[in-house]
Write an enzyme that holds these catalytic residues in place. Structure first.
Site, short mmCIF file in Angstrom:
data_model
loop_
_atom_site.label_atom_id
_atom_site.label_comp_id
_atom_site.label_asym_id
_atom_site.label_seq_id
_atom_site.Cartn_x
_atom_site.Cartn_y
_atom_site.Cartn_z
NE ARG A 1208 103.09 35.42 -2.41
CZ ARG A 1208 103.19 34.11 -2.19
NH1 ARG A 1208 102.14 33.33 -2.42
NH2 ARG A 1208 104.30 33.58 -1.73
CB SER A 1272 113.40 38.41 -1.34
OG SER A 1272 112.41 37.51 -0.93
CG ASP A 1326 113.80 34.93 -1.81
OD1 ASP A 1326 114.91 35.02 -1.29
OD2 ASP A 1326 113.59 35.25 -3.00
#
Length: 1586
Positions: A1208, A1272, A1326
């Site tokens: 994203r 992450s 994250d």
């Protein structure tokens, strides 16, 4: 042997067989060859079955399954604003699609959107209108439901009128839209009746449904008076009709009263409808009355004050394509009535009434009924599926391909295959025309009404011209339609103009599918508009056209105007013209018999005369015929056909009764008709039986409810038999059977030989009268003594054997081996047993015999035993039925003295429906005890004077009324009472009553059976009657035999109705459109009566045509059945032991969890210390995030989020101050597998490409914005903007990345592209992002937890405790990377063999062991390993490991969440398992759910133990006795799993009692969190500079 018609080789074979040298089996190859020629599908049946497997429609739409859609259901009645709210969201979205059922609705949204400056295209089957002048596709589309695209992504989709998903013809289009639209939000609008189905469909896709309910915006009143006359019309009235006949008739009568009216009906062109609506709505137009069909129910906004139903019966087409007439449904009535008093019109409230007063009463009933729930969604074969069929069957016609497809198709219980008759009609019509399959398919899907010959003929011409490859030009079309056309002069011409309009529509529809062959769409559309104007002129002058039609010598109006007349009437309509019992009048067929013989001629003459008059009354063109014609229920052609059929029937009857050569036959007919009339109320029609069926269903529901059971007559007693035999039972079992005149002991051996064989040994013992009417101790001592004798006889005293106790009396059970006797029935009256546990009494009696060791495992009703016995032979058997035959030695008290005299049924019910028993998992056998049905008066309207007299003379008057109407115990006595009354009235035996006929019990069921035998019945009747001292004539014997037939037939009918109710409930429980099942049946009446079984079967199949029922006769159900129940209980106990052993390692004690917490705490400390950090399994990586948000952050920031298969890019706008807010804009990009596992350079080049696309999309490519990079994966950071990858997880394997700084790799990729520059401020995990997101809302949040695909925790640690980073002031966020906890073996004591198998099969064996026990990525795989192990042990899936189960990763963690959902019934669990290719039973589903629960609970507990260690450390850091802290949480496991979050919270509370922990759900921690970290870092940097 001579033959000239067979081949030589077949000739030789036949000759050998005739000569004895061959065997008939030698013919099989020839038979098979011939069969394959006739049925070519035999060669490829398996492939065809796979192609036609329609059980998983969600899988047809991979694009929709690749995204997580949000489903919002707007539920409400007409005029409630539901669609308005959905459209508002549609208009505010960046892109959207509206899917409506009608062109008018699509056009309305098209207009509304463009008027609101939202560019929107219109797409229908016949039309494309673009909002942009350059024909560029707009971001919004309004289309008809069939035209929606399932490949184009949208932000918002609106599906209107979702209840039409059940439509027999078009329902597939709603199913396709609901399952296949690629939209982030799908707004579904429609009736609340569709909520349950939509929710269940979305369960299968893993999507949640949010329901928003709406109420009507203006009041709607049902008037207390009917209109009665058109003279009472007033402005704003709309008269609703359901046929063109009525439209024409009513409109003419309205205008005859000097009133102007508008007319709207279904076949009018859309433009004409809109013009008529506009005329009616215009306040300045004198037209104030509307005459319309139900076409006004959708798509038109009308200013109606009052809706007036001209009739409440409507032609419909059922799912089989058959035409019917029925009363309108509640849904239809509400849809039409709701058009009155539209919100925003000049009328602030609506009114509804009928034309006739009789209809008003029924309309009120219809409107008061709840709307029938939508239970199934339509499906239709796709062209791809038909092409694949054609590949295997190249010589089959398209119509045959469709037939074969439907016959082989398999659908889930949530779906049905839509009606394909129209498709097949067109396929057959154009079959002779040479077309390729795809083109032929398109032509067959053309939207036309096959009742319009002109349109069908034109389609045929279109196809023929198309096949010649000759374009269909405008000139060609004009020649064939005779365009131009003049204004109509009569109704016939108006109908023809409407057909021509449909032809133009058809041309336009085909022009969008074959543009080169239908090239003149623009010209056709122009002339269609002109034709629309001509039709409008005709409709405006419709009264003149009607008058012209009637005065001309044209065909009758009734024929010309016919639009949609039915071929048959339905049951509900039949009731309106027959009596309540459905029996036709027998006045013409019944005459009084005066004296046998001498008056027959007179009687025959009277019969002929009466029949002729009856024919004239019933069949002539009297008032009924005229009324049916007037209401549009008959056409002249139909009336002529009926007259012809009536005349044929009358002629046949006269031939029979007027034949002088066989006067006996005619008199037999008269006698049977006379008996029919006398016992008129015993003859039950299908309508009445369906009514009985509905009443019994209601009683079943009542009996299952905890609150309603005490007042229910059908007690629905739980038997605690939870499973049927599965064929794996084995062992030696005892059974005792107490319930009749004889007591029986059995030994049943069940063999595990793969053949499901068993051996039964039995011994019978009498039940003396002093025992069955003595006290309880004597009874059970007698049973124990008999059992002891049996065991001695069979040499079994030395064995310890399980025993099943068949106790055929109503008992209340709280477990399988316990039963409280409710009441004695039959002839038993033992004292001191009622309200006591009969199993306990038997055990006490058995304990007196020290030399035998018997374990009573199960108490069984004989009906349950019957089901279980048959269930061993046929695993589809889930219903047991007893219809016994009793021989009554003395019926003076109506008490039997033999075995098996009652009637009862049992069946397997879903546990979730049984309020009387705790738990909702699995199924349980329910003993209905249906004999008491009707004890509350529910059957009083069906009980005759003979039933009442019999009941008064019984031992239990007012009780067991249903049993007294159907049980063999009472049928003989019922026959006696009827014969007695008929004799007293002089209708039998010359009026002479014998003493025997006056004596109760003299006629038994065995006599009734004997009298009904086919050949010897009459002679048996004469013999039996003579024994009763009656002296019957031949006519008396005929009459008595017919009485017996009526009585036994009624018994079979009522029994069938109750059984049909049970079968319907089973089918509905399984959510199947069609069910295949077996009924286990026992009882002498069923076995020995010559006609009973056949009658029962026939009526059941007629009442439940959607159930394929096999009736299986039980062999010793009460004995063998008890043993089978015991065997199943024995098997389940052994299986339970094995399952508990497999799942025991997953049950963690509190002490074990404390041990895990302490070990985690130790590893945390190791990770923080310089000297031990290198060897620590919990790495405790510094993030260099040294603060949490304080509310002063502001600005624009970019965020990147890389942590899975999707990547994203986000633009985040942060405001501070009083209007503090965070706004986000993002775009998702996929990361292909070849990139994930390619080189590092390829991965980061792909990331930069995605960033470039996003910057260009947002128009900010030139801005140098600060960026936070959520990465992450485990990183070792040297500063906030430097992160060295420790190792890949989550399936990533990109080379040349581990040990490298990922920020530098990103910067290098940006430099290589050389298009933009970014300020990379922070690399973020994250987990840290989650903490920061929640910290923005709650300053007390200093811990972040991820519980999703992966598992991790971060927290704010005091700098003084972090030895691996310089400095002692302040705090720093530590990314624990706790997934590696246990890699040193410290938690090996809690790892199971399944954990080790998952670890060994992973990409990183030996690493991340804690994560592999707690994260969503691995839980499904652990479950799969357990299921394989249990299957190998024979505990699951019949011991067969399917190919699906062998596939690693097939059992995703999302399935755990779905399976463990409290709202999910086992049927839905089975459906999920079927999606995985696992064919499970109900018991399998229970075990799978238990396994999922054990694995997920352990994961939550382990996660809670680790978190408890961290909160305890935080408490000690602060030096407080009691800590209050917030944990920010993210991850699908925590969010979506139904129990994970609760177990996690409970575990933390248990292990850290001094910490008050609040859990806050994070909102996009990886995106928003990255921006907030960047903002905080910028703030702290600026503070440092100052």
């Amino acid at each position: 042997m001579e033959s000239t018609s067979v081949s030589a080789d077949l000739h030789i074979i036949l000759n050998d067989i005739c000569c004895g040298a061959g065997h008939v089996d030698d013919l099989f190859p020839f038979f098979l060859r011939h069969a394959k020629q006739i049925f070519p599908m035999l060669d490829c049946m398996d492939d065809l079955r796979k192609i036609s497997d329609l059980r998983l429609p969600p899988n047809w739409y991979p694009d929709a399954r690749a995204i997580q859609r949000k489903i919002i259901f707007h539920a409400g009645p007409t005029n409630s604003g539901k669609t308005y709210h959905a459209i508002q969201r549609f208009l505010s979205a960046k892109s959207g699609i509206y899917c409506g059922p009608l062109k008018l609705l699509a056009h309305e949204i098209f207009q509304k959107s463009n008027d609101a400056n939202v560019p929107c295209d219109l797409v229908t089957g016949e039309e494309r209108v673009y909002a942009n002048e350059d024909a560029r596709q707009a971001s919004h589309i309004a289309c008809t439901i069939e035209m929606c695209s399932t490949n184009t992504p949208y932000e918002v989709a609106v599906i209107d009128e979702i209840q039409m998903i059940r439509d027999p013809a078009r329902g597939w289009a709603w199913t396709r839209a609901l399952l296949g639209l690629c939209a982030e939000e799908i707004h579904v609008c429609g009736e609340a009746a569709a909520i349950d189905l939509v929710t269940e469909l979305m369960y299968t896709t893993g999507e949640e449904v949010e329901v928003r309910n709406y109420k009507r915006l203006t009041p709607l009143t049902v008037l207390d008076y009917a209109l009665e006359s058109l003279d009472n019309l007033r402005p704003g009235d709309c008269v609703v009709c359901f046929s063109k006949n009525d439209i024409y008739s009513v409109s003419r009568q309205v205008e005859a009263r000097g009133l102007e009216c508008a007319v709207i009906y279904g076949s009018l062109p859309p433009g004409t409808k809109l013009e008529q609506a506009k005329k009616f709505n215009d306040p300045d137009d004198p037209c104030k009355i509307l005459v319309a069909t139900d076409a006004i129910g959708m798509g038109l906004n009308l200013c109606i004050k009052r809706i007036i139903f001209n009739s409440i019966v409507k032609p419909t087409i059922n799912e089989k394509g058959e035409k019917e007439i029925d009363s309108i449904t509640t849904s239809q009535a509400l849809q039409i009535a709701g058009r009155a008093g539209r919100y925003g019109s000049s009328f602030k409230q609506g009114e509804v009434t009928t034309m006739h007063h009789d209809d008003l009463v029924q309309l009120k009933e219809i409107l008061s009924e709840p709307v029938r729930p939508v239970k199934a969604a339509g499906l239709h074969p796709t062209p791809e599926q038909i092409e694949m069929f054609a590949y295997h069957l190249p010589d089959a016609t398209l119509s045959n391909l469709i037939d074969i497809f439907v016959s082989l198709s398999q659908v889930d219980g949530l779906y049905f295959v839509c009606n394909i008759d129209d498709f097949k009609f067109l396929a057959d019509m154009i079959q002779h025309i040479p077309l390729n399959l795809r083109s032929r398919y398109v032509f067959c899907t053309a939207p036309l009404n096959r009742k319009e010959p002109f349109v069908c003929t034109t389609l045929l011409k279109f196809a023929r011209q198309f096949s010649r490859n000759e374009p269909l030009t405008f000139d060609w079309l004009c020649r064939h339609t005779k365009w131009p056309l003049a204004a109509p002069k009569n109704i016939k011409e108006l109908v023809h103009l409407e057909a021509v309009h449909d032809v133009f529509d058809l041309y336009l529809w085909l022009s969008y599918r074959f543009m080169d062959m239908f090239p003149d769409a623009v010209l056709v559309r122009d002339v269609q508009k002109k034709l629309d104007d001509i039709i409008q002129i005709g409709v405006c002058n419709i009264t003149k056209l009607i008058r012209a039609s009637q005065s001309a010598a044209a065909p009758s109006t009734a024929e010309v105007m016919s639009e949609d007349f039915p071929l048959s009437r339905t049951r509900r309509d039949t009731r309106a013209v027959s009596d309540r019992h459905g029996a036709k009048s027998t006045e013409a067929l019944s005459i009084a018999v005066e004296v046998p013989g001498e008056r027959r001629a007179k009687n025959l003459k009277a019969y002929r005369s009466a029949a002729r008059q009856d024919d004239l009354k019933s069949h002539g063109r009297g008032s009924l015929a005229n009324r049916l014609l007037r209401e549009g229920l008959l056409t002249q052609e139909m009336l002529r056909q009926l007259e012809s059929e009536w005349q044929d029937q009358h002629r046949n009857a006269c031939l029979k009764l007027g034949c002088t050569r066989d006067e006996r036959t005619s008199y037999t007919v008269i006698l049977t008709c006379q008996v029919d009339r006398y016992l008129y109320h015993m003859r039950l029609s299908d309508d009445v039986l369906l009514d009985v069926m509905a009443r019994f269903q209601a009683e079943m529901v009542k009996g299952l409810g905890r609150d309603t059971n005490p007042t229910a007559t059908v007690k629905m007693l739980p038997s605690f038999v939870r499973s049927l035999p599965d064929g794996s039972e084995k062992g030696d079992f005892l059974a005792v059977d107490l319930g009749g005149s004889q007591f029986r002991a059995h030994r049943v051996k069940v063999f595990d030989d793969g053949k499901q064989s068993s051996q039964l040994e039995s011994k019978f013992y009498p039940t003396p009268k002093e025992v069955i009417q003595g006290n309880g101790a004597e009874l059970f001592d007698y049973v124990a003594d008999c059992l002891l004798d049996f065991m001695e006889t069979k040499n079994l005293k030395h064995k310890k054997l399980p025993l099943g106790f068949t106790f055929s009396f109503p008992c209340k059970q709280t477990k399988l081996e316990e039963g409280i006797l409710l009441a004695w029935t039959k002839h038993f009256k033992v004292r001191g047993v009622q309200d006591t546990d009969v199993v306990g009494s038997l055990r006490k009696a058995l304990q007196k015999h020290k030399d035998i060791d018997v374990d009573v495992l199960a108490l069984v009703n004989d009906t349950v035993g019957t089901m279980m016995t048959c269930g061993y032979d046929d695993q589809r058997c889930e219903v047991g039925l007893i219809i016994a035959l009793g021989q009554t030695g003395n019926l003076s008290a109506l008490a039997p003295t033999c075995t098996g005299t009652g009637t009862n049924a049992c069946y397997m019910e879903e546990m979730r429906h049984i309020d009387l028993v705790e738990g909702d998992e699995g199924r349980m056998c329910i003993n209905t005890e249906w004999g008491a049905f009707g004890d509350d008066g529910a059957l009083d309207d069906l009980r005759t004077e003979f039933d009442r007299e019999l009941d008064l003379g019984s031992l239990n008057p007012g009780k067991q009324l249903f049993e007294k109407m159907i049980s063999s115990l009472y049928l003989g006595e019922l026959v006696r009472l009827i014969l007695l009354k008929m004799t007293k009235e002089g209708l039998l035996f010359n009026g002479k009553v014998s003493t025997a006929l006056l004596t109760k019990g003299k006629i038994e069921m065995k006599h009734v059976s004997a009298m009904e035998k086919y050949k010897e019945g009459l002679s048996n009747t004469k013999e039996i009657l003579t024994e009763l001292n009656l002296f019957p004539s031949e006519e008396d014997c005929i009459a008595v035999q017919h009485v017996c037939t009526i009585v036994s037939f009624r018994s079979a009918n009522l029994c069938a109705a109750a059984l049909a109710a049970i079968l319907t409930r089973l089918r509905e429980n399984k959510k199947l459109l069609r069910m295949r099942t077996t009924v286990g049946i026992d009882g002498g009446l069923y076995k020995t009566h010559p006609q009973y079984a056949k009658r029962l079967h026939k009526v059941v199949r007629r009442l439940v045509p959607n159930c394929d029922v096999r009736f299986l006769l039980s062999v010793s159900g009460s004995g063998k059945g008890a043993a089978m129940v015991t065997a199943v209980a024995y098997r389940l106990a052994a299986q339970r032991k094995q399952i508990n052993a497999a799942l025991a390692p997953f049950l963690l004690s509190l002490e074990t969890l404390r041990e895990v917490k302490n070990k985690m705490r130790t590893e945390l400390e190791y990770g923080l210390k310089r000297e031990t950090q290198a060897s620590a399994t919990v790495k405790m990586l510094p993030t260099y995030v040294c603060g949490t948000p304080d509310g002063t952050e502001k600005g624009k920031f970019l965020a990147l989020d890389l942590g899975g298969t999707n990547f994203r890019v986000l633009l985040v706008k942060i405001r501070s101050g009083r209007r503090r807010s965070v706004q986000m804009y993002n775009k998702i990009f996929a990361i292909p597998l070849e990139i994930m596992q390619g080189t590092g350079e390829e991965l980061f080049d792909h990331i930069v490409q995605c960033i470039a696309d996003f910057l260009e999309y947002m128009g900010i490519k030139g801005a140098r914005l600060p960026l936070g990079f959520t990465f992450s994966f485990p990183c070792r950071q040297a500063s906030i903007d430097k992160g060295t990858l420790v190792g890949w997880t989550k399936g990533f394997k990109a080379t040349d990345c581990e040990g490298e700084d990922v920020v530098d790799m990103l910067r290098e990729a940006i430099r290589r592209r050389n298009e933009f520059d970014l300020d990379i401020v922070a690399v973020v995990n994250d987990t840290v992002g989650t903490m920061m997101t929640c910290g923005y809302e709650d300053p007390n949040c200093e811990i972040g937890l991820i519980a999703g695909t992966g598992s991790n925790v971060c927290y704010m640690e005091d700098m003084k405790n972090i030895e691996i980073v310089e400095g002692n002031e302040g705090k720093m966020c530590i990314n624990t990377e706790w997934g590696g906890f246990g890699d040193n073996g410290c938690i090996d004591n809690i790892r199971t063999k399944y954990d080790k198998e998952v670890d060994e099969g992973s990409l990183n064996p030996g690493k991340q062991r804690y994560e592999k026990m707690t994260s969503g990525m691995y839980l499904g795989e652990i479950v799969r390993q357990i299921l394989i192990d249990l299957t190998k042990q024979g505990l699951l899936f019949r011991g067969q490991i399917s190919e699906s189960l062998r596939k690693r990763g097939i059992f995703e963690t999302k399935f755990l969440s779905q399976i463990e959902s409290d709202r999910l019934a086992l049927l839905q669990v089975r459906r999920i398992l079927q999606q995985l290719g696992l064919d499970s039973t109900c018991e399998d589903s229970i075990i799978v759910k238990e396994v999922c629960g054990a694995v997920s609970k352990r994961a939550a507990q382990l996660c809670g133990a680790g978190l408890a260690a961290i909160v305890e450390k935080k408490r000690e850091n602060r030096g407080v006795e009691h800590l209050q802290i917030t944990v920010g949480v993210d991850g699908t496991l925590y969010k979506l799993h139904p129990h994970f979050s609760r177990v996690l919270r409970e575990t933390v509370k248990e292990l850290a009692p001094q910490c008050d922990v609040t859990f806050m759900l994070s909102e996009d921690g990886s995106g928003k969190g990255a921006a907030l970290i960047t903002a905080v870092a910028k703030r702290l940097h600026n503070v440092g500079q100052k």
